[in-house]
Design a protein around this motif. Structure first.
Motif, PDB file in Angstrom:
ATOM      1  N   ALA A  41       0.746  -1.075   0.077  1.00 58.09           N
ATOM      2  CA  ALA A  41       0.194   0.023   0.029  1.00 58.09           C
ATOM      3  C   ALA A  41       0.967   1.230   0.007  1.00 58.09           C
ATOM      4  O   ALA A  41       1.938   1.115   0.356  1.00 58.09           O
ATOM      5  CB  ALA A  41      -0.978  -0.079   1.207  1.00 58.09           C
ATOM      6  N   ALA A  42       0.288   2.297  -0.485  1.00 55.95           N
ATOM      7  CA  ALA A  42       1.007   3.603  -0.627  1.00 55.95           C
ATOM      8  C   ALA A  42      -0.068   4.810  -0.456  1.00 55.95           C
ATOM      9  O   ALA A  42      -1.198   4.506  -0.656  1.00 55.95           O
ATOM     10  CB  ALA A  42       1.645   3.774  -2.100  1.00 55.95           C
ATOM     11  N   GLU A  43       0.399   5.747   0.300  1.00 52.84           N
ATOM     12  CA  GLU A  43      -0.454   6.789   0.432  1.00 52.84           C
ATOM     13  C   GLU A  43      -0.496   7.850  -0.744  1.00 52.84           C
ATOM     14  O   GLU A  43       0.433   7.658  -1.762  1.00 52.84           O
ATOM     15  CB  GLU A  43      -0.109   7.531   1.501  1.00 52.84           C
ATOM     16  CG  GLU A  43       0.023   6.957   2.975  1.00 52.84           C
ATOM     17  CD  GLU A  43      -1.298   6.708   3.485  1.00 52.84           C
ATOM     18  OE1 GLU A  43      -2.404   7.627   3.152  1.00 52.84           O
ATOM     19  OE2 GLU A  43      -1.415   5.850   4.135  1.00 52.84           O
ATOM     20  N   ASN A  44      -1.700   8.286  -1.058  1.00 52.94           N
ATOM     21  CA  ASN A  44      -1.778   9.339  -2.220  1.00 52.94           C
ATOM     22  C   ASN A  44      -0.477  10.421  -2.091  1.00 52.94           C
ATOM     23  O   ASN A  44      -0.316  10.873  -1.073  1.00 52.94           O
ATOM     24  CB  ASN A  44      -3.121   9.860  -2.095  1.00 52.94           C
ATOM     25  CG  ASN A  44      -4.172   9.076  -2.704  1.00 52.94           C
ATOM     26  OD1 ASN A  44      -3.692   7.774  -3.145  1.00 52.94           O
ATOM     27  ND2 ASN A  44      -5.449   9.459  -2.856  1.00 52.94           N
ATOM     28  N   HIS A  89       6.214  12.202  -6.730  1.00 48.39           N
ATOM     29  CA  HIS A  89       7.352  11.069  -6.611  1.00 48.39           C
ATOM     30  C   HIS A  89       6.554   9.926  -6.170  1.00 48.39           C
ATOM     31  O   HIS A  89       6.416   9.617  -4.886  1.00 48.39           O
ATOM     32  CB  HIS A  89       8.551  11.534  -5.826  1.00 48.39           C
ATOM     33  CG  HIS A  89       9.294  12.458  -6.444  1.00 48.39           C
ATOM     34  ND1 HIS A  89       9.697  12.776  -7.593  1.00 48.39           N
ATOM     35  CD2 HIS A  89       9.586  13.526  -5.907  1.00 48.39           C
ATOM     36  CE1 HIS A  89      10.308  13.689  -7.913  1.00 48.39           C
ATOM     37  NE2 HIS A  89      10.213  14.265  -6.846  1.00 48.39           N
ATOM     38  N   ASP A  90       5.836   9.063  -7.187  1.00 46.37           N
ATOM     39  CA  ASP A  90       4.738   8.047  -6.556  1.00 46.37           C
ATOM     40  C   ASP A  90       4.915   7.003  -7.768  1.00 46.37           C
ATOM     41  O   ASP A  90       4.893   7.050  -8.833  1.00 46.37           O
ATOM     42  CB  ASP A  90       3.651   8.515  -6.391  1.00 46.37           C
ATOM     43  CG  ASP A  90       2.548   7.278  -5.996  1.00 46.37           C
ATOM     44  OD1 ASP A  90       2.117   6.433  -7.046  1.00 46.37           O
ATOM     45  OD2 ASP A  90       2.240   7.183  -5.024  1.00 46.37           O
ATOM     46  N   PRO A  91       5.549   5.573  -7.345  1.00 45.59           N
ATOM     47  CA  PRO A  91       5.381   4.634  -8.193  1.00 45.59           C
ATOM     48  C   PRO A  91       4.195   4.337  -9.025  1.00 45.59           C
ATOM     49  O   PRO A  91       4.462   4.315 -10.251  1.00 45.59           O
ATOM     50  CB  PRO A  91       5.879   3.493  -7.333  1.00 45.59           C
ATOM     51  CG  PRO A  91       6.390   3.947  -6.208  1.00 45.59           C
ATOM     52  CD  PRO A  91       5.494   5.299  -5.835  1.00 45.59           C
ATOM     53  N   VAL A  99       4.106   4.758 -13.318  1.00 49.14           N
ATOM     54  CA  VAL A  99       3.863   3.662 -14.533  1.00 49.14           C
ATOM     55  C   VAL A  99       2.642   4.452 -15.585  1.00 49.14           C
ATOM     56  O   VAL A  99       2.771   4.000 -16.490  1.00 49.14           O
ATOM     57  CB  VAL A  99       3.165   2.482 -13.696  1.00 49.14           C
ATOM     58  CG1 VAL A  99       2.449   1.703 -14.847  1.00 49.14           C
ATOM     59  CG2 VAL A  99       4.221   1.775 -12.654  1.00 49.14           C
ATOM     60  N   ILE A 100       1.495   4.955 -14.815  1.00 53.85           N
ATOM     61  CA  ILE A 100       0.638   5.662 -15.494  1.00 53.85           C
ATOM     62  C   ILE A 100       1.188   6.711 -16.683  1.00 53.85           C
ATOM     63  O   ILE A 100       0.658   6.478 -17.845  1.00 53.85           O
ATOM     64  CB  ILE A 100      -0.391   6.400 -14.706  1.00 53.85           C
ATOM     65  CG1 ILE A 100      -1.091   5.530 -14.022  1.00 53.85           C
ATOM     66  CG2 ILE A 100      -1.300   7.317 -15.694  1.00 53.85           C
ATOM     67  CD1 ILE A 100      -2.200   6.001 -13.049  1.00 53.85           C
ATOM     68  N   ALA A 101       2.245   7.555 -16.094  1.00 54.24           N
ATOM     69  CA  ALA A 101       3.088   8.526 -16.930  1.00 54.24           C
ATOM     70  C   ALA A 101       3.584   7.610 -18.304  1.00 54.24           C
ATOM     71  O   ALA A 101       3.637   7.981 -19.345  1.00 54.24           O
ATOM     72  CB  ALA A 101       3.997   9.162 -16.182  1.00 54.24           C
ATOM     73  N   ARG A 116      -4.263  -0.321  -8.802  1.00 54.54           N
ATOM     74  CA  ARG A 116      -3.316  -1.291  -9.102  1.00 54.54           C
ATOM     75  C   ARG A 116      -2.025  -1.255  -9.381  1.00 54.54           C
ATOM     76  O   ARG A 116      -1.037  -1.894  -8.876  1.00 54.54           O
ATOM     77  CB  ARG A 116      -4.165  -1.708 -10.706  1.00 54.54           C
ATOM     78  CG  ARG A 116      -3.368  -3.019 -11.440  1.00 54.54           C
ATOM     79  CD  ARG A 116      -3.628  -4.354 -10.428  1.00 54.54           C
ATOM     80  NE  ARG A 116      -2.908  -5.401 -10.939  1.00 54.54           N
ATOM     81  CZ  ARG A 116      -1.667  -5.655 -10.803  1.00 54.54           C
ATOM     82  NH1 ARG A 116      -0.935  -4.888  -9.828  1.00 54.54           N
ATOM     83  NH2 ARG A 116      -1.022  -6.735 -11.406  1.00 54.54           N
ATOM     84  N   PHE A 117      -1.573   0.022 -10.069  1.00 59.04           N
ATOM     85  CA  PHE A 117      -0.187   0.166 -10.137  1.00 59.04           C
ATOM     86  C   PHE A 117       0.720   0.505  -8.944  1.00 59.04           C
ATOM     87  O   PHE A 117       1.838  -0.035  -8.944  1.00 59.04           O
ATOM     88  CB  PHE A 117       0.205   1.204 -11.358  1.00 59.04           C
ATOM     89  CG  PHE A 117      -0.248   0.860 -12.623  1.00 59.04           C
ATOM     90  CD1 PHE A 117      -0.218  -0.470 -13.108  1.00 59.04           C
ATOM     91  CD2 PHE A 117      -0.824   1.823 -13.657  1.00 59.04           C
ATOM     92  CE1 PHE A 117      -0.536  -0.765 -14.652  1.00 59.04           C
ATOM     93  CE2 PHE A 117      -1.137   1.592 -14.770  1.00 59.04           C
ATOM     94  CZ  PHE A 117      -0.971   0.168 -15.249  1.00 59.04           C
ATOM     95  N   ARG A 118      -0.017   1.179  -8.128  1.00 57.94           N
ATOM     96  CA  ARG A 118       0.817   1.733  -6.926  1.00 57.94           C
ATOM     97  C   ARG A 118       1.069   0.236  -5.917  1.00 57.94           C
ATOM     98  O   ARG A 118       1.932   0.194  -5.273  1.00 57.94           O
ATOM     99  CB  ARG A 118       0.067   2.691  -6.123  1.00 57.94           C
ATOM    100  CG  ARG A 118      -1.112   1.993  -5.438  1.00 57.94           C
ATOM    101  CD  ARG A 118      -1.842   3.475  -4.658  1.00 57.94           C
ATOM    102  NE  ARG A 118      -2.969   3.181  -4.166  1.00 57.94           N
ATOM    103  CZ  ARG A 118      -3.073   3.042  -2.896  1.00 57.94           C
ATOM    104  NH1 ARG A 118      -1.983   2.860  -1.959  1.00 57.94           N
ATOM    105  NH2 ARG A 118      -4.032   2.742  -2.270  1.00 57.94           N
ATOM    106  N   LYS A 119      -0.089  -0.653  -5.951  1.00 59.06           N
ATOM    107  CA  LYS A 119       0.116  -1.842  -5.225  1.00 59.06           C
ATOM    108  C   LYS A 119       1.308  -2.819  -6.005  1.00 59.06           C
ATOM    109  O   LYS A 119       1.898  -3.600  -5.105  1.00 59.06           O
ATOM    110  CB  LYS A 119      -1.234  -2.472  -5.111  1.00 59.06           C
ATOM    111  CG  LYS A 119      -2.212  -1.795  -4.240  1.00 59.06           C
ATOM    112  CD  LYS A 119      -3.543  -2.531  -4.274  1.00 59.06           C
ATOM    113  CE  LYS A 119      -4.510  -1.764  -3.302  1.00 59.06           C
ATOM    114  NZ  LYS A 119      -5.964  -2.271  -3.165  1.00 59.06           N
TER     115      LYS A 119
END
Length: 339
Positions: A184-187, A273-275, A279-281, A333-336
């Protein structure tokens, strides 16, 4: 005297450009981009695409890149009345697509040699090797099909070859789901050193939103300015008013920067800065710029979904409303799965 094309003429888009002699890589770069967007040459330095919203954007962004690199470029809408027929241009498109489809068939056939597959099938890496080969062929087929504007005959033959590939893979490989851990990641929130902005601004972009503008609007509303409102304009060069910020348009405060699409530029300038956003980028870049820089396998499917929205919905606000839940799901999906 040239024979006149008296039949009902199609509307075409033309890119006319002149490149400086240096740097040498620029010519190669432009040639690759033209290939990636499916343009066909009709004269030296004159390329044609069918007149559509997405193809117009492709030519406009490429023209801007050429100008930024010291060249000259113009994009125009045209009908041919002499010298060449619409049917001749369509035949050129189909010939180039058929050549690409043939390449896919030949490559798949080489990978499909059953005696070779049987030889390596006992190896521990067989399933992954063949799966990657099939995925690569399918991705290439999807790319060509996206540029198959006039239904080239070679598509059905290439699809049949890949169906044979898929059936063989299914017979010879066991079903083993990939194991992926969730993290999990925070927004993300903009860093303290990010681009300054006033909350509640009116963000202006070109009407007829598609991939980059859809994704950028989602990014703005979710992570940059939760009070943002959006305005859509049709004029070629909108100057903007007080309290307005322009994105994915020229001129504009936030738009393509070098080889970055607008979504990437926003991520960079607001230091998000968020994984998951990375990915979406990459996916948005591959769809929007069509240079396969990141070779994201998800890109064709996401493009198909967003194209479905565009085909079904004409109002830009409604398009954003339909697209935002899709990007919400992709981000989750991508952040997980990242890392």
């Amino acid at each position: 005297m040239s024979q006149l094309n008296h039949s009902a003429s199609r509307s075409w888009l033309l890119l006319v450009h002149r490149l400086p002699p240096k740097p040498d890589y620029l010519r190669v770069k432009v040639r690759r981009r033209l290939d990636r967007i499916g343009a066909v040459a009709i004269k030296n330095s004159v390329y044609v695409l069918p007149d559509r919203i997405d193809t117009a954007e492709d030519f406009q962004w490429l023209a801007l890149e050429i100008q930024r690199d010291g060249g000259e470029a113009l994009v125009c809408r045209s009908e041919f009345i002499a010298g060449i027929f619409d049917e001749d241009i369509i035949a050129r498109f189909n010939a180039e697509r058929d050549e690409a489809y043939l390449s896919i068939r030949e490559s798949a056939a080489a990978d499909l040699d059953e005696s070779d597959l049987a030889t390596v099938s006992s190896g521990t890496d067989w399933r992954e090797t063949v799966r990657k080969s099939f995925a690569r062929a399918q991705r290439r087929l999807d790319e060509i099909a996206r540029l198959d504007f006039f239904g080239a005959e070679g598509r059905s033959l290439a699809e049949a070859e890949l169906r044979r590939f898929h059936d063989l893979l299914q017979r010879k490989s066991s079903q083993q789901p990939d194991a992926r851990g969730d993290k999990a990641a925070e927004n993300p929130q903009p860093d303290s050193g990010s681009e300054p902005h006033l909350p509640g601004a009116t963000w202006v972009t070109r009407a007829g939103v598609f991939v980059d503008r859809m994704a950028s609007a989602w990014l703005i509303r979710r992570f940059i300015d939760r009070e943002a409102s959006f305005k859509f304009v049709s004029v070629a060069r909108y100057q903007g008013a007080s309290g307005e910020l322009r994105f994915d348009m020229v001129p504009g405060e936030y738009t393509h920067d070098g080889d970055m699409c607008t979504f990437e530029a926003l991520v960079e300038r607001f230091k998000l800065h968020d994984p998951g956003l990375v990915v979406i980028a990459e996916v948005v870049h591959d769809i929007d710029l069509k240079d396969d820089k990141f070779a994201r396998s998800e890109a064709p499917g996401i493009e198909a979904v967003l194209t479905g929205i565009v085909n079904a919905v004409t109002d830009d606000d409604a398009r954003l409303s339909a697209a935002f839940p899709i990007f919400d799901a992709l981000y989750d999906r991508f952040r997980k799965s990242a890392g």
